[in-house]
Design an enzyme around this catalytic site. Sequence first.
Site, short mmCIF file in Angstrom:
data_model
loop_
_atom_site.label_atom_id
_atom_site.label_comp_id
_atom_site.label_asym_id
_atom_site.label_seq_id
_atom_site.Cartn_x
_atom_site.Cartn_y
_atom_site.Cartn_z
N ARG A 190 0.96 -1.24 0.00
CA ARG A 190 -0.01 0.04 0.12
C ARG A 190 0.72 1.29 -0.07
NH1 ARG A 190 -0.85 5.04 2.05
NH2 ARG A 190 -0.52 4.09 4.09
N ASP A 191 1.61 1.53 1.12
CA ASP A 191 2.38 2.76 1.22
C ASP A 191 3.48 2.78 0.22
OD1 ASP A 191 2.77 5.28 2.23
OD2 ASP A 191 3.75 4.29 4.40
N HIS A 236 6.93 3.85 12.79
CA HIS A 236 7.03 4.07 11.23
C HIS A 236 7.96 5.07 10.77
CE1 HIS A 236 4.47 4.13 7.44
NE2 HIS A 236 5.23 5.13 7.21
N HIS A 284 10.85 6.63 8.07
CA HIS A 284 11.32 6.67 6.60
C HIS A 284 12.81 6.99 6.80
CE1 HIS A 284 7.65 7.17 4.24
NE2 HIS A 284 7.10 6.90 5.45
N CYS A 331 6.79 9.91 -0.05
CA CYS A 331 5.46 10.51 0.54
C CYS A 331 5.24 11.64 -0.80
CB CYS A 331 5.79 11.36 1.56
SG CYS A 331 4.36 12.47 2.08
N ASN A 345 9.87 4.09 3.28
CA ASN A 345 9.77 3.54 4.53
C ASN A 345 11.19 2.89 4.72
OD1 ASN A 345 7.06 3.95 5.54
ND2 ASN A 345 6.72 3.08 3.32
#
Length: 302
Positions: free
Chosen positions: A15-16, A207, A209, A240, A249
């Site tokens: 997803r991300d 979470h 990055h 992002c 990430n």
Amino acid sequence: MSLPSRVQLIDVGPRDGLQNEKQAVPAAVKIELVHRLQAAGLTEIEVTSFVSPKWVPQMADNAHVMAGIERQAGVRYSVLTPNQIGFEAARKTQPHEIVVFGAASEAFSQKNINCSIAESIERFAPVVQAALTAGMAVRGAMSCTVGCPYEGDVSPDSVAYLAGLMKQIGVQRVDVCDTIGVGTPRKVQKAIEATLGHFDVAHICGHFHDTYGQALANTLAALQMGVWNFQSSVAGLGGCPYAKGATGNVSSEDVVFMLHGMGIETGIDLDKLVDAGVFISDFLGRKPNSRVATAIVTKRMG
């Protein structure tokens, strides 16, 4: 300093990780990636997002992907739902968990979803209630908890404010996200400390990055506080769209290698995880953005 003996990883690559890819990734490839991740031992996977295809065309096949996964017992599949319409579409695909989101920065909230932090959480309140009523778990992603591309540093007070709002609407656990990867260990610890005012450590997820190469150091800093839930992305996929220069990430492979080297269990087979990263990177036409994957693949060739 007592470190957790086991860590639960959520892979957000499907997803991300994939949502910002310019080239279309077919549903079959996304489904295969999920299958490879669960075969590697991942028990939590963020699969897709139920957003308007106008904004995120890459996720237009969300229902198709969810329907195509051969679900494994003991694996939790989560999806991002930005609003009631997204939730209604997601509900039909029976995810175990939905993810709502908010920013700890007012400027980011305005640029990202055109409303204040308080308004964004108010919009999510009915979605959270509907999910809980339907028996789904609810996670809240708190973005920009240490830095914002528009505001710069974000204060722990802002993080505490957002965490409190999320708790009020019924969110069960939260992700402390360093969305643009500017966090350093002490800053990350302060963001987690602020969150601990509203959620216990078992319901807080890191979470991070890796824009400035700090993600593993930040993971260690969170581990030292007892955090044992983390999100990472296979092959370091992602970025992002609202944060210029933000890289993906932290890669799942790098986190797993570090944890195993520290004697912390994950239940994940590193070789199979590397294979999953190579699979998706090959499709995208590039090498995995993971130091560990690079080292292991090179060693295999030797």
